[in-house]
Design an enzyme around this catalytic site. Structure first.
Site: not given
Length: 212
Positions: A41, A45, A129
């Site tokens: 993943e 950001r 998640k």
């Protein structure tokens, strides 16, 4: 639709990457794959994130690269266009779920309460998640959800370490765990890919030990 948990069934740990320099993406992904963690993943950001996804998708075919910290429909579109094969969000809204579903790739919307889980199950979303895992109740909380909400399956992420990961992986409603402990900042700064590979191998062994 394929489940995120089926993309790399032998990789119980999902490395969560924050990549500042896209040039690091390929060697980092290769180190993780060599260590037994092909499901990767890349969080959205940093300005380099989409270029990193694009590079891994193009140059590391053994990796199953996805995008994390997806918080908008535009983020969904950009990630999929870059080659992301799955999507992860820290939370969700109706609009975001719609965009993720329309993308055609598997996704893990973030939840931290039973009500959020129920709301997703109403929409036939079963893969989620659990974030922030440790702060939101950790192993005891997820264990308590397994009885009343058996359809939900989770990738807990947030504050998980090698010592706590096995307890999560032993739960019947956990498909994998997310973390960054195999990516220590000093190793990344030094571009010590051999160390990353060794830590990835240790992380991959956590799930293998449970399956024996």
């Amino acid at each position: 639709m394929t489940s995120v948990f089926d993309l790399a069934p032998d990789g119980p740990v999902l490395p969560v990457l924050v990549i500042e320099d896209a040039a690091d993406a390929v060697p980092l992904a290769r180190a993780l794959v060599a260590g037994g963690l092909p499901l990767i993943e890349v969080t959205l950001r940093t300005p380099a994130a989409l270029d990193a996804v694009r590079a891994i998708a193009a140059e590391v075919p053994e990796a199953v690269v996805g995008a994390g910290t997806v918080v908008s429909a535009a983020g969904v579109a950009g990630a999929v266009a870059a080659g992301a094969r799955f999507l992860v969000s820290p939370g969700w809204t109706g609009r975001l779920i719609g965009a993720m579903r329309d993308s055609g790739v598997p996704f893990l919307p973030g939840v931290s309460t039973a009500s959020e889980v129920v709301a997703l199950l109403e929409q036939d979303v079963t893969d989620m998640k659990f974030f922030p895992a440790e702060a939101a109740g950790g192993v005891p909380y997820l264990r308590s959800l397994a009885g009343p909400l058996p359809r939900a399956r989770f990738c807990p992420t947030g504050g998980i370490a090698p010592a706590s990961a096995p307890a999560y992986l032993a739960l019947p409603n956990v498909g994998c765990v997310g973390g960054s402990w195999m990516l220590p900042p000093d190793a990344l700064a030094a571009r010590d890919w051999a160390r990353v590979e060794a830590l990835a191998r240790d992380a991959a062994a956590l799930g293998q030990a449970l399956s024996r």
